[in-house]
Motif scaffolding. Structure first.
Motif, PDB file in Angstrom:
ATOM      1  N   SER A  62       0.919  -4.309  -0.976  1.00  0.00           N
ATOM      2  CA  SER A  62       0.080  -5.471  -0.669  1.00  0.00           C
ATOM      3  C   SER A  62       0.144  -6.492  -1.801  1.00  0.00           C
ATOM      4  O   SER A  62       0.140  -7.709  -1.549  1.00  0.00           O
ATOM      5  CB  SER A  62      -1.370  -5.044  -0.406  1.00  0.00           C
ATOM      6  OG  SER A  62      -1.976  -4.513  -1.561  1.00  0.00           O
ATOM      7  N   ASN A  63       0.217  -6.012  -3.042  1.00  0.00           N
ATOM      8  CA  ASN A  63       0.419  -6.940  -4.163  1.00  0.00           C
ATOM      9  C   ASN A  63       1.720  -7.716  -4.005  1.00  0.00           C
ATOM     10  O   ASN A  63       1.771  -8.932  -4.248  1.00  0.00           O
ATOM     11  CB  ASN A  63       0.450  -6.169  -5.483  1.00  0.00           C
ATOM     12  CG  ASN A  63      -0.912  -5.658  -5.908  1.00  0.00           C
ATOM     13  OD1 ASN A  63      -1.940  -6.133  -5.437  1.00  0.00           O
ATOM     14  ND2 ASN A  63      -0.926  -4.677  -6.798  1.00  0.00           N
ATOM     15  N   ALA A  64       2.776  -7.010  -3.590  1.00  0.00           N
ATOM     16  CA  ALA A  64       4.078  -7.656  -3.403  1.00  0.00           C
ATOM     17  C   ALA A  64       4.032  -8.664  -2.257  1.00  0.00           C
ATOM     18  O   ALA A  64       4.643  -9.739  -2.328  1.00  0.00           O
ATOM     19  CB  ALA A  64       5.151  -6.598  -3.143  1.00  0.00           C
ATOM     20  N   LEU A  65       3.300  -8.321  -1.197  1.00  0.00           N
ATOM     21  CA  LEU A  65       3.158  -9.244  -0.073  1.00  0.00           C
ATOM     22  C   LEU A  65       2.490 -10.536  -0.517  1.00  0.00           C
ATOM     23  O   LEU A  65       2.972 -11.649  -0.210  1.00  0.00           O
ATOM     24  CB  LEU A  65       2.340  -8.597   1.044  1.00  0.00           C
ATOM     25  CG  LEU A  65       1.959  -9.514   2.208  1.00  0.00           C
ATOM     26  CD1 LEU A  65       3.190  -9.942   2.990  1.00  0.00           C
ATOM     27  CD2 LEU A  65       0.938  -8.841   3.118  1.00  0.00           C
ATOM     28  N   VAL A  66       1.388 -10.425  -1.233  1.00  0.00           N
ATOM     29  CA  VAL A  66       0.660 -11.612  -1.671  1.00  0.00           C
ATOM     30  C   VAL A  66       1.497 -12.433  -2.651  1.00  0.00           C
ATOM     31  O   VAL A  66       1.494 -13.673  -2.600  1.00  0.00           O
ATOM     32  CB  VAL A  66      -0.692 -11.213  -2.285  1.00  0.00           C
ATOM     33  CG1 VAL A  66      -1.369 -12.398  -2.954  1.00  0.00           C
ATOM     34  CG2 VAL A  66      -1.599 -10.635  -1.202  1.00  0.00           C
ATOM     35  N   ALA A  67       2.233 -11.766  -3.523  1.00  0.00           N
ATOM     36  CA  ALA A  67       3.122 -12.486  -4.442  1.00  0.00           C
ATOM     37  C   ALA A  67       4.164 -13.279  -3.668  1.00  0.00           C
ATOM     38  O   ALA A  67       4.458 -14.447  -4.005  1.00  0.00           O
ATOM     39  CB  ALA A  67       3.793 -11.499  -5.403  1.00  0.00           C
ATOM     40  N   ALA A  68       4.726 -12.681  -2.628  1.00  0.00           N
ATOM     41  CA  ALA A  68       5.715 -13.381  -1.801  1.00  0.00           C
ATOM     42  C   ALA A  68       5.074 -14.552  -1.067  1.00  0.00           C
ATOM     43  O   ALA A  68       5.695 -15.622  -0.928  1.00  0.00           O
ATOM     44  CB  ALA A  68       6.337 -12.400  -0.810  1.00  0.00           C
ATOM     45  N   MET A  69       3.845 -14.379  -0.593  1.00  0.00           N
ATOM     46  CA  MET A  69       3.158 -15.457   0.108  1.00  0.00           C
ATOM     47  C   MET A  69       2.893 -16.639  -0.821  1.00  0.00           C
ATOM     48  O   MET A  69       3.056 -17.804  -0.431  1.00  0.00           O
ATOM     49  CB  MET A  69       1.841 -14.938   0.696  1.00  0.00           C
ATOM     50  CG  MET A  69       2.031 -13.914   1.799  1.00  0.00           C
ATOM     51  SD  MET A  69       0.476 -13.201   2.383  1.00  0.00           S
ATOM     52  CE  MET A  69      -0.233 -14.609   3.227  1.00  0.00           C
ATOM     53  N   LYS A  70       2.524 -16.341  -2.041  1.00  0.00           N
ATOM     54  CA  LYS A  70       2.274 -17.421  -3.004  1.00  0.00           C
ATOM     55  C   LYS A  70       3.558 -18.194  -3.298  1.00  0.00           C
ATOM     56  O   LYS A  70       3.538 -19.428  -3.436  1.00  0.00           O
ATOM     57  CB  LYS A  70       1.686 -16.835  -4.280  1.00  0.00           C
ATOM     58  CG  LYS A  70       0.251 -16.329  -4.087  1.00  0.00           C
ATOM     59  CD  LYS A  70      -0.206 -15.436  -5.212  1.00  0.00           C
ATOM     60  CE  LYS A  70      -0.396 -16.183  -6.495  1.00  0.00           C
ATOM     61  NZ  LYS A  70      -0.970 -15.288  -7.560  1.00  0.00           N
TER      62      LYS A  70
END
Length: 284
Positions: free
Chosen positions: A237-245
């Motif tokens: 989930s951390n990686a997902l949010v980083a990609a979204m940013k």
């Protein structure tokens, strides 16, 4: 990944005796049930629960935003939930926030999952886990939502139109579903609640899809995760949010990411976070 399924198995064992507990109806407000709604896109029929906000019958001219949610059987009523009396308490939370003037009145639509077909319906890709193949019907689920369920709700209830007034949400595989639906059809769903998404599943296919997006869709996104859901869950989930940013979502504007300390993977945790989700998506 192993810890995630260990937690699920442990929860089932600890609560196994709960299936014999007395189930209690816990509905607040008006809940309409549409039973065994068929689809030309998916084999399973779905029960659809529609929660109406306080004051809905008082002003026949007023229209309302709509929050569509997966796993509808676990949202409103402990008498109907998978585990007895374990539900999101969506009716209680929405009713309290509406009456307090903290969110605008909304309609909530809960679509029961397809039972054994849940993973097939919610996952837009096929994956094999422990020798079992699952997933791959996520695009058909999108079509069911856009071409069948949403038109049915718009016809039967006084809904506001447009993506700015339409949200989709879910947890676990349902979180993947909500993410996929909103990315696939941002022209219909302009808000999404992606709760405890199993992003690691299928060799992190949904993370790859997020990274492959050429242009950020105009979708307001809530993402959350509990720290006790397993290292793979939190890391993904951390990686997902980083990609979204990197794609252009801005924390505090069109993106919220909440890491819930010591929260595990269950309805109690999602119910605890629900008021914040509603205020982010529908707050005044």
């Amino acid at each position: 990944m192993i810890r995630f399924f260990t937690l699920i198995a442990a929860s089932i064992v600890l609560l196994s005796n709960g299936f014999s507990q007395e189930r209690k109806s816990s509905i607040v407000g008006t809940l309409k049930i549409h039973e065994n709604v068929p689809s030309k896109f998916l084999p399973s029929k779905h029960n659809i629960a529609v929660w109406l906000p306080p004051g809905y019958e008082d002003d026949k001219r007023r229209r309302y935003p709509v929050f569509y949610m997966g796993d509808g059987q676990n949202l409103f009523d402990g008498k109907k939930s998978f585990l007895p009396n374990k539900e999101w308490r969506m009716d209680e939370s929405a009713d309290a926030l509406i009456r307090a003037g903290l969110i605008e009145p909304i309609i909530i639509v809960g679509i029961d999952n397809g039972g054994l077909e849940r993973a097939n319906e919610y996952l837009p890709f096929s994956a094999t886990y422990q020798g079992n193949k699952m997933g791959g019907q996520g695009d058909q689920f999108v079509k069911m939502m856009v071409e069948e369920i949403k038109p049915m709700i718009d016809k039967a209830y006084r809904t506001k139109q447009g993506p700015a007034n339409t949200a989709i949400g879910g947890s676990s595989f349902g979180g993947i579903m909500a993410l996929h639906v909103s990315i696939a059809r941002p022209d219909v769903f302009g808000m999404a609640a992606v709760c405890s998404p199993s992003i690691w599943f299928g060799d992190s296919e949904m993370l790859r899809r997020m990274k492959a997006i050429e242009k950020r869709p105009n979708v307001k996104m809530w993402v959350d995760m509990g720290t006790a859901e397993g290292a793979n869950m939190l890391e993904s989930s951390n990686a997902l949010v980083a990609a979204m940013k990197l794609k252009g979502w801005v924390l505090g504007k069109d993106l919220a990411y909440f890491v819930d300390k010591d929260a595990i993977h269950n309805e109690d945790a999602w119910a605890h976070r629900l008021p914040s989700i509603l205020m982010f998506l529908f707050g005044k």
